[in-house]
Design a protein around this motif. Structure first.
Motif, PDB file in Angstrom:
ATOM      1  N   THR A   1      -0.550   4.430  10.111  1.00  0.00           N
ATOM      2  CA  THR A   1      -0.749   4.471   8.663  1.00  0.00           C
ATOM      3  C   THR A   1      -1.002   5.879   8.142  1.00  0.00           C
ATOM      4  OG1 THR A   1      -3.059   3.867   9.057  1.00  0.00           O
ATOM      5  CG2 THR A   1      -1.548   2.094   8.462  1.00  0.00           C
ATOM      6  N   GLY A   2      -1.822   6.639   8.834  1.00  0.00           N
ATOM      7  CA  GLY A   2      -2.163   7.975   8.363  1.00  0.00           C
ATOM      8  C   GLY A   2      -1.095   9.025   8.586  1.00  0.00           C
ATOM      9  N   TRP A   3      -0.071   8.696   9.340  1.00  0.00           N
ATOM     10  CA  TRP A   3       0.990   9.659   9.623  1.00  0.00           C
ATOM     11  C   TRP A   3       1.934   9.816   8.429  1.00  0.00           C
ATOM     12  CZ3 TRP A   3       2.102  11.643  14.815  1.00  0.00           C
ATOM     13  CH2 TRP A   3       1.140  11.269  15.761  1.00  0.00           C
ATOM     14  N   ARG A   4       2.021   8.786   7.593  1.00  0.00           N
ATOM     15  CA  ARG A   4       2.819   8.782   6.375  1.00  0.00           C
ATOM     16  C   ARG A   4       4.304   9.026   6.631  1.00  0.00           C
ATOM     17  NH1 ARG A   4       1.165   5.639   4.912  1.00  0.00           N
ATOM     18  NH2 ARG A   4       1.982   5.788   2.808  1.00  0.00           N
ATOM     19  N   ILE A   5       4.901   8.130   7.402  1.00  0.00           N
ATOM     20  CA  ILE A   5       6.342   8.164   7.612  1.00  0.00           C
ATOM     21  C   ILE A   5       6.922   6.788   7.299  1.00  0.00           C
ATOM     22  CG2 ILE A   5       8.236   8.446   9.258  1.00  0.00           C
ATOM     23  CD1 ILE A   5       6.935  11.067   8.533  1.00  0.00           C
ATOM     24  N   GLY A   6       7.746   6.755   6.258  1.00  0.00           N
ATOM     25  CA  GLY A   6       8.503   5.570   5.898  1.00  0.00           C
ATOM     26  C   GLY A   6       9.948   5.953   5.698  1.00  0.00           C
ATOM     27  N   TYR A   7      10.752   5.009   5.225  1.00  0.00           N
ATOM     28  CA  TYR A   7      12.145   5.347   4.954  1.00  0.00           C
ATOM     29  C   TYR A   7      12.777   4.279   4.078  1.00  0.00           C
ATOM     30  CZ  TYR A   7      12.666   2.272   9.057  1.00  0.00           C
ATOM     31  OH  TYR A   7      12.566   1.225   9.950  1.00  0.00           O
ATOM     32  N   ALA A   8      13.888   4.662   3.488  1.00  0.00           N
ATOM     33  CA  ALA A   8      14.691   3.744   2.684  1.00  0.00           C
ATOM     34  C   ALA A   8      16.120   3.799   3.184  1.00  0.00           C
ATOM     35  CB  ALA A   8      14.635   4.120   1.207  1.00  0.00           C
ATOM     36  N   ALA A   9      16.811   2.658   3.092  1.00  0.00           N
ATOM     37  CA  ALA A   9      18.213   2.576   3.493  1.00  0.00           C
ATOM     38  C   ALA A   9      18.980   1.816   2.420  1.00  0.00           C
ATOM     39  CB  ALA A   9      18.355   1.866   4.838  1.00  0.00           C
ATOM     40  N   GLY A  10      20.120   2.375   2.028  1.00  0.00           N
ATOM     41  CA  GLY A  10      20.894   1.690   1.006  1.00  0.00           C
ATOM     42  C   GLY A  10      22.035   2.522   0.471  1.00  0.00           C
ATOM     43  N   GLY A  63       5.796   8.085   3.866  1.00  0.00           N
ATOM     44  CA  GLY A  63       5.270   6.727   3.839  1.00  0.00           C
ATOM     45  C   GLY A  63       6.188   5.799   3.075  1.00  0.00           C
ATOM     46  N   ALA A  64       6.115   4.499   3.372  1.00  0.00           N
ATOM     47  CA  ALA A  64       6.933   3.519   2.663  1.00  0.00           C
ATOM     48  C   ALA A  64       6.558   3.466   1.182  1.00  0.00           C
ATOM     49  CB  ALA A  64       6.761   2.143   3.300  1.00  0.00           C
ATOM     50  N   LYS A  65       5.294   3.717   0.860  1.00  0.00           N
ATOM     51  CA  LYS A  65       4.859   3.737  -0.542  1.00  0.00           C
ATOM     52  C   LYS A  65       5.619   4.810  -1.316  1.00  0.00           C
ATOM     53  CE  LYS A  65       0.504   3.074  -1.619  1.00  0.00           C
ATOM     54  NZ  LYS A  65      -0.965   3.249  -1.865  1.00  0.00           N
ATOM     55  N   HIS A  66       5.800   5.964  -0.706  1.00  0.00           N
ATOM     56  CA  HIS A  66       6.554   7.034  -1.360  1.00  0.00           C
ATOM     57  C   HIS A  66       8.022   6.667  -1.521  1.00  0.00           C
ATOM     58  CE1 HIS A  66       8.696  11.093  -1.103  1.00  0.00           C
ATOM     59  NE2 HIS A  66       8.134  11.074  -2.293  1.00  0.00           N
TER      60      HIS A  66
END
Length: 394
Positions: free
Chosen positions: A242-251, A98-101
């Motif tokens: 929302t319930g799948w909990r997949i987010g990401y970060a790039a940088g 998730g994006a929150k994580h």
């Protein structure tokens, strides 16, 4: 049992609290209209569900790399290229639970004890709490309602101290729906460059913009700003996952590697079938995304005018996300309520309409209404609010 000091500083999520109370009233048989939802009311598109189910049938139920499936990273890289003309490598992408994580892990990776992070208010409720959990100090910077709740270069510059490590941009914003222009992002980026700050750009609502507005990432403004920006995104809002909990970060590669190492000792990896669902989402066209966006835009345009007719209520029209963030201070004062929180609590008790008090977002005169629900419920909810205001101010 004695608790750690860090958890004693946390403030419970106001959005989850109001949702829980509304559900309890509904379970008790009351006709509750919940306008506190922070998720689309559409189900996940069937082709995504089918892809995840197929992956499980084909044995894709084991661990993946802690930073995510390589082919999902490639799909994210392609998305950045197509949407924003941004180029990343796999080493610069981390898939998270998730994006929150992703946000939580960023703060853990970049903050030392006492480092300050500037948080424009109104803010998403978890930013200050995650910063505190990482040993940092959230510095709340109030944005002006007359400026569509967006901070200016001068305001940001004035908030910077020798301890400032980073600042947050959330565009489109939760809870205001505010959207920064490319020129506004450039001026904020100038402050980052001048003071050597990291920019954390939360873009989870990027696909939900209205009235021909356009989303820009601060990382796309210049190569220099791309180097100091960490983008956070995911499929929760864009694909109703929302319930799948997949987010990401790039940088920055070094930061992403540190985040992946942290994840290896906390989550191991994002849920494998959910990653295959996200892969299907990004490998498909955006017809399902656009269908949902159009539905939200229709709801916004229909209920916004109805909202403005409420006595003692004003509201900046949002350009993105799926929230209205009206100022109800005049209505609360006229009704004899000491605070807007009290006003919102009475609204739920008396008219069974659940809205989220703005105090949880750092804005004590406002409430958040989600239009991620049916148009009929929205219209009925606003009728009840009107009745409540007229009765309490009579």
């Amino acid at each position: 049992m004695k608790l750690a000091k860090r958890v004693k500083t946390l403030t419970p999520s106001s959005t989850l609290a109001i949702t829980a109370k509304a559900k309890a009233l509904k379970a008790a048989g009351h006709d509750v209209i919940g306008l506190g939802a922070g998720e689309p009311d559409f189900n996940t598109p069937s082709f995504i569900i089918d892809a995840a189910a197929l992956s499980m049938k084909e044995g894709e139920t084991k661990y993946t790399p802690s930073g995510g499936l390589p082919k999902l990273k490639e799909a994210i890289i392609e998305k950045f290229k197509q949407d924003q003309d941004l180029t990343y490598t796999q080493e610069e992408i981390m898939v998270s639970s998730g994006a929150k994580h992703a946000l939580y892990t960023i703060f853990q990776a970049i903050l030392d004890e006492g480092d300050e992070v500037i948080v424009p208010a109104p803010y998403w409720v978890s930013y200050p709490e995650q910063i505190k959990l990482a040993g940092g100090q959230p510095v709340v910077l109030p944005a002006q309602e007359k400026n569509e709740f967006k901070i200016t270069k001068a305001e940001l510059s004035a908030a910077v101290t020798s301890k400032t490590k980073a600042f947050i941009i959330n565009s489109p914003s939760n809870p205001t729906g505010g959207l920064y222009t490319k020129e506004e992002l450039q001026t904020l980026g100038e402050v980052a460059s001048e003071h050597d700050l990291t920019i954390i750009s939360d873009e989870i609502y990027e696909k939900l913009v209205y009235d021909e507005a356009k989303h820009y990432s601060v990382a796309s403004v210049s190569d220099e700003l791309k180097k100091r920006t960490i983008i956070v995104n995911g499929v929760s809002k864009s694909h109703s996952m929302t319930g799948w909990r997949i987010g990401y970060a790039a940088g920055d590669k070094e930061v992403i590697e540190a985040m992946s190492s942290l994840a290896s000792h906390s989550t191991s990896n994002p849920t494998t079938p959910a990653q295959y669902g996200a892969l299907a989402a990004y490998n498909a066209d955006e017809s399902a995304v656009e269908e949902m966006r159009q539905a939200f835009e229709e709801r916004l345009n229909k209920v916004y005018e109805q909202l403005l007719e409420l006595p003692g209520v004003s509201c900046v029209k949002p350009k993105g996300a799926f929230y209205l963030f009206p100022n109800v201070k005049a209505a609360a004062d006229a009704g004899g309520f000491a605070t807007v929180d009290d006003w919102a609590a009475a609204l739920l008790d008396e008219e069974k309409v659940a809205v989220v008090p703005g105090s949880g977002f750092g804005a004590h005169e406002n409430v958040r209404l989600s239009y991620a629900t049916s148009l009929s419920l929205l219209e009925e909810g606003l009728e009840r609010i009107k009745r409540f205001i007229e009765r309490t101010t009579a």
